[in-house]
Scaffold this motif. Structure first.
Motif, PDB file in Angstrom:
ATOM      1  N   ARG A 217      -5.264   7.963  -7.663  1.00  0.00           N
ATOM      2  CA  ARG A 217      -3.934   7.314  -8.105  1.00  0.00           C
ATOM      3  C   ARG A 217      -2.968   8.585  -7.496  1.00  0.00           C
ATOM      4  O   ARG A 217      -1.891   8.246  -6.925  1.00  0.00           O
ATOM      5  N   LYS A 218      -3.330   9.825  -7.615  1.00  0.00           N
ATOM      6  CA  LYS A 218      -2.360  11.054  -7.061  1.00  0.00           C
ATOM      7  C   LYS A 218      -2.575  10.737  -5.569  1.00  0.00           C
ATOM      8  O   LYS A 218      -1.579  11.058  -4.777  1.00  0.00           O
TER       9      LYS A 218
ATOM     10  N   ARG B 243      -2.855   8.005  -3.679  1.00  0.00           N
ATOM     11  CA  ARG B 243      -1.869   6.942  -3.444  1.00  0.00           C
ATOM     12  C   ARG B 243      -0.468   7.368  -3.396  1.00  0.00           C
ATOM     13  O   ARG B 243       0.273   6.710  -2.407  1.00  0.00           O
ATOM     14  N   GLU B 244      -0.136   7.985  -4.438  1.00  0.00           N
ATOM     15  CA  GLU B 244       1.264   8.617  -4.421  1.00  0.00           C
ATOM     16  C   GLU B 244       1.523   9.261  -3.309  1.00  0.00           C
ATOM     17  O   GLU B 244       2.539   8.956  -2.608  1.00  0.00           O
ATOM     18  N   GLY B 245       0.509  10.154  -2.957  1.00  0.00           N
ATOM     19  CA  GLY B 245       0.999  11.191  -1.791  1.00  0.00           C
ATOM     20  C   GLY B 245       1.120  10.385  -0.429  1.00  0.00           C
ATOM     21  O   GLY B 245       1.809  10.470   0.322  1.00  0.00           O
TER      22      GLY B 245
ATOM     23  N   THR C  91       1.684   7.235  -0.210  1.00  0.00           N
ATOM     24  CA  THR C  91       2.904   6.088  -0.095  1.00  0.00           C
ATOM     25  C   THR C  91       4.082   7.159   0.189  1.00  0.00           C
ATOM     26  O   THR C  91       4.885   6.535   0.967  1.00  0.00           O
ATOM     27  N   ALA C  92       4.230   8.419  -0.276  1.00  0.00           N
ATOM     28  CA  ALA C  92       5.343   9.214   0.062  1.00  0.00           C
ATOM     29  C   ALA C  92       5.520   9.398   1.396  1.00  0.00           C
ATOM     30  O   ALA C  92       6.525   9.123   2.335  1.00  0.00           O
TER      31      ALA C  92
ATOM     32  N   GLN D 137       6.204   6.280   3.464  1.00  0.00           N
ATOM     33  CA  GLN D 137       7.596   5.893   3.232  1.00  0.00           C
ATOM     34  C   GLN D 137       8.523   6.674   4.076  1.00  0.00           C
ATOM     35  O   GLN D 137       9.466   6.426   4.728  1.00  0.00           O
TER      36      GLN D 137
ATOM     37  N   GLN E   7       3.394  -1.736   3.719  1.00  0.00           N
ATOM     38  CA  GLN E   7       2.658  -1.617   2.632  1.00  0.00           C
ATOM     39  C   GLN E   7       1.261  -1.984   3.257  1.00  0.00           C
ATOM     40  O   GLN E   7       0.044  -1.034   2.571  1.00  0.00           O
TER      41      GLN E   7
ATOM     42  N   CYS F 132      -4.989   4.181   2.034  1.00  0.00           N
ATOM     43  CA  CYS F 132      -5.740   4.455   0.815  1.00  0.00           C
ATOM     44  C   CYS F 132      -7.027   4.070   0.924  1.00  0.00           C
ATOM     45  O   CYS F 132      -8.024   5.043   0.245  1.00  0.00           O
TER      46      CYS F 132
ATOM     47  N   SER G 174      -3.247  17.404   0.719  1.00  0.00           N
ATOM     48  CA  SER G 174      -1.997  16.837   1.493  1.00  0.00           C
ATOM     49  C   SER G 174      -2.814  16.678   3.066  1.00  0.00           C
ATOM     50  O   SER G 174      -2.194  15.752   3.955  1.00  0.00           O
TER      51      SER G 174
ATOM     52  N   GLN H 214      -4.699  13.527   2.975  1.00  0.00           N
ATOM     53  CA  GLN H 214      -3.956  12.275   2.812  1.00  0.00           C
ATOM     54  C   GLN H 214      -3.202  11.994   4.307  1.00  0.00           C
ATOM     55  O   GLN H 214      -3.361  11.033   4.801  1.00  0.00           O
TER      56      GLN H 214
END
Length: 151
Positions: A87-88, A90-92, A94-95, A98, A104, A111, A129, A132
């Motif tokens: 989950r973390k 995916r958040e990183g 995604t940021a 973006q 997407q 991911c 980081s 990712q």
């Protein structure tokens, strides 16, 4: 399997073997259920008086059980930790995507690269980081997206 009947011959003589994880009709020999998961917890006491569980952790994403010695001891912890890590990540990802104005589909591919790296233990000892960013970089290269990544 008390009360159940064989769908092939109608016999109610069903043998369930938890060790094999299957249910077999003793009349016609048909395997009625395979890979039965037993919802029982067993404990064993070690020489020092401590207790440990018997069994293996079965992940939702892999076939079979734990691949290394001792992974079954804290079975519940491994799955929850993996979910938090994904989950973390995916958040990183995604940021970062973006910021680069990626769609997407690129986020999902990055991911998946991260999930593959995590399952092969390639994330251990590396800053998340950087991992990712590497996954986003691989996605950009495989998708032919012209982006420059700098850390």
């Amino acid at each position: 399997m008390s009360g159940k009947k064989c769908k092939h011959c109608g016999s109610s003589d069903i043998e369930v073997d938890p060790a094999r994880g299957d249910a077999v009709c003793t009349n016609c020999g048909s395997v009625l259920e395979d890979n039965i998961i037993v919802a029982e917890i067993e404990f064993q006491e070690n020489a020092h008086g401590g207790a440990s569980t018997i069994g293996q952790f079965v992940s939702a994403e892999t076939k079979g059980g734990a691949t290394g010695f001792g992974r079954a001891f804290n079975a519940g912890i491994g799955q929850e930790s993996r979910e938090v890590t994904l989950r973390k990540a995916r958040e990183g990802i995604t940021a970062l995507c973006q910021q680069l104005r990626l769609n997407q589909q690129c986020i999902d591919i990055a991911c998946n690269f991260y999930k593959m790296a995590l399952s092969r233990h390639l994330t251990i000892g590396r800053p998340s980081s950087h991992t990712q960013a590497a996954c986003v970089y691989m996605t950009c290269r495989t998708e032919g997206t012209a982006r420059i990544l700098s850390i």
